[in-house]
Design an enzyme around this catalytic site. Sequence first.
Site: not given
Length: 436
Positions: A85, A149
Amino acid sequence: MDGRRGAEDEVVGLCQELIRIDTSNPGDHSGPGERVAAEYVAGKLAEVGLEPVVLESHPGRTSVIARIEGEDPGRDALLLHGHLDVVPARAEDWTRDPFGGEIADGCVWGRGAVDMKDMDAMILAVVRERLREGRRPPRDVVVAFLADEEAGGRWGAQWLVDEHPELFEGCTEAVGEVGGFSLTVPGDRRMYLIETAEKGIGWMRLTARGTAGHGSMVHPDNAVTAVAAAVARLGSHEFPLRLTKTVRAFLERACLAYGVEFDPDHPEKCLAEIGPLARMIGATLRNTLNPTRLDAGYKVNVIPQEASAQVDGRFLPGYEEEFFATVDELLGPDVTREFVHHDHAIETEYEGALVAAMEAALTSEDPGALPVPYCLSGGTDAKAFARLGMRCFGFAPLRLPPELDFSGMFHGVDERVPVDGLRFGVRVLDRFLDRA
């Protein structure tokens, strides 16, 4: 073909392709998620004979894990991890398309170029070339490409550690992001910062309650006033200097490299020498608190019953109790707090065979390398893996041009990574795996 040369040829294209997959994570599941990127990575791993496990913790929030068998199955395993991400990007703010993966001025441009699709691409390139050539690592290596994350890892590393710890069986050490990058110092040498510590995270929501009423009347228990006063106290507070072992080790070595005397009572003197990186290192000299949001009311002449704020708190390893005691004192009796996100600080020793392998890999590719430990002011997925007892390091090796504000690229506009840096990283990472 030499393995490192093959990986060098592939890594730039892998990085571009990953950037072009929009994995923006705004933290509220309104983004596209990591599914497409996870399937892309799983396909690249399967092409070279691995059997990746693809797991979705929440619709679209997808991670990929695979294990590479090492030459010595009796040894403890090593985890290499990256996240898929990225934080969102507004195209109008950028010089180039943030999801274009363009190459310009010797760099790959785009959101995730340094945080952290560059390392994802390096891991993929090295693993693929080694497996094509039949070069097994000395011990088992688990590779993990993770979701979420950028929002704390709830649907990624944290979820995997809670729900699927068996995937990391035998892993005693982990290597991830925000380390291994260079800082040019006098004498045509470069310090390479290897992360051995991270500050803890205390994202908090503050709430004050009072009596609702008309804005024209006297209200001694105004919730907005109470929360605003608390925010002002928190935002203006300076915590005392606290030199942890990692921060002290970095400053001592940095002062030596710059020819500056190390003064433990005034360590800020050294920061003036290291340029933009001083923002990150300076934040590791003490605990920090930064107000980030204020919310109250719905009309100018209505005193709301409730007002809230959010603050971003970060505490050094060993100082969590001191940090929250100070926060509660500053809040006072009229404001309560609750966690938006809370995670521990981590720290490991800068010693052992894995550290020696990192240092040897760096100096093999850059004879002017000066590897040093440092503490990250932010947080990474390492926090989750530390809960499984792993020693965690940040080591995504990049040799950078001296003029590049690398730390400013994290979550910034015009994020980009040098092509030569990616190629360097592949060579170092491959040598590291030979020794790890």
